[in-house]
Enzyme design. Sequence first.
Site, PDB file in Angstrom:
ATOM      1  CG  ASP A   1      44.825 -53.976  34.314  1.00 18.23           C
ATOM      2  OD1 ASP A   1      44.405 -55.147  34.388  1.00 18.23           O
ATOM      3  OD2 ASP A   1      44.543 -53.113  35.166  1.00 18.23           O
ATOM      4  NE  ARG A   2      46.057 -57.636  39.385  1.00 15.17           N
ATOM      5  CZ  ARG A   2      45.439 -58.514  40.172  1.00 15.17           C
ATOM      6  NH1 ARG A   2      44.185 -58.868  39.905  1.00 15.17           N
ATOM      7  NH2 ARG A   2      46.079 -59.045  41.192  1.00 15.17           N
TER       8      ARG A   2
ATOM      9  CB  THR B   1      36.813 -26.852  53.682  1.00 16.64           C
ATOM     10  OG1 THR B   1      36.147 -26.402  54.861  1.00 16.64           O
ATOM     11  CG2 THR B   1      36.097 -28.088  53.138  1.00 16.64           C
TER      12      THR B   1
ATOM     13  CG  ASN C   1      39.074 -48.811  34.273  1.00 15.95           C
ATOM     14  OD1 ASN C   1      37.970 -49.168  33.858  1.00 15.95           O
ATOM     15  ND2 ASN C   1      39.900 -49.656  34.879  1.00 15.95           N
TER      16      ASN C   1
ATOM     17  CG  ASP D   1      48.009 -50.604  28.869  1.00 13.43           C
ATOM     18  OD1 ASP D   1      46.960 -51.223  29.148  1.00 13.43           O
ATOM     19  OD2 ASP D   1      48.841 -50.239  29.716  1.00 13.43           O
ATOM     20  CB  ILE D   2      42.284 -49.971  26.402  1.00 16.65           C
ATOM     21  CG1 ILE D   2      42.634 -49.918  24.916  1.00 16.65           C
ATOM     22  CG2 ILE D   2      41.040 -49.123  26.689  1.00 16.65           C
ATOM     23  CD1 ILE D   2      41.624 -50.626  24.021  1.00 16.65           C
TER      24      ILE D   2
END
Length: 260
Positions: free
Chosen positions: A109-110, A184, A9, A6-7
Amino acid sequence: MLLAIDIDNRSTDFGVYDKDELIDKFSITTDKNRSVVEIKLTIKLILKDKNINLSEIDEIIISNVVPELSSSYEMISRELIGKKPIVISAGVKTGLNIKCESPREVGSDRIIKAVAATHKYKSNIIIVSASSITTIDYINAKKEFLGGLILPGINLLQDSLVRGSAKLPHVEIKRPDDIIGKNTEKAIQRGLYFGYKKAVLGIIDEIIESYSLKKDNTSILITGAYAYLLKFCKYEMIREDELGISGLKYIYDLNKNKAS
């Protein structure tokens, strides 16, 4: 044995199946600049370290959302097992009823996560995939994939904040205990976390309201690198770290005769 890949990002997940049993899994960082030789060597070394005999892997199935790596992984598959992999694309049976305007445009992927979810849960399903690209999808109790939403992951929110300012630094992405930051760095951490969390929860609220969903007939699944940030939200979210590779296994079983 089957090697499911499963590739995404951000990371690439691997699952090794012996018949129907997931015997091991591992991940590597997705890097479109890596050479075929380097990726193949990394896979070989990890399999060897896990005492998995490469010669026993005879099938590979791949979901890929990084086009630059498509030819690399097809070449790797041919070199590892001597044949091309099954790649999630148009023409591959998924068993999922995709009720979108253009089903072919839905990312693999979905799809693989939705396939796994519908095999495990019989209710309405909302899937939150919290990675660099966050997707939130809805599958109804009839196992119809109705679509979803795509938004930046929390790390991309941070990147845009840093790029758009002259002085703001990168900070550790974490779940803070209180709402107000006293300096900050803490102000950025809280802005990122609570902004991301409220965006995801607000979307879930809208889906539930729009489709009149009830708590007892809706499963909300959470997966991805940043799933831990959403674990303790107002909804009961079920952590499912293996949705992707599980979905690939189900799809392989539907298409196993196509491997060549």
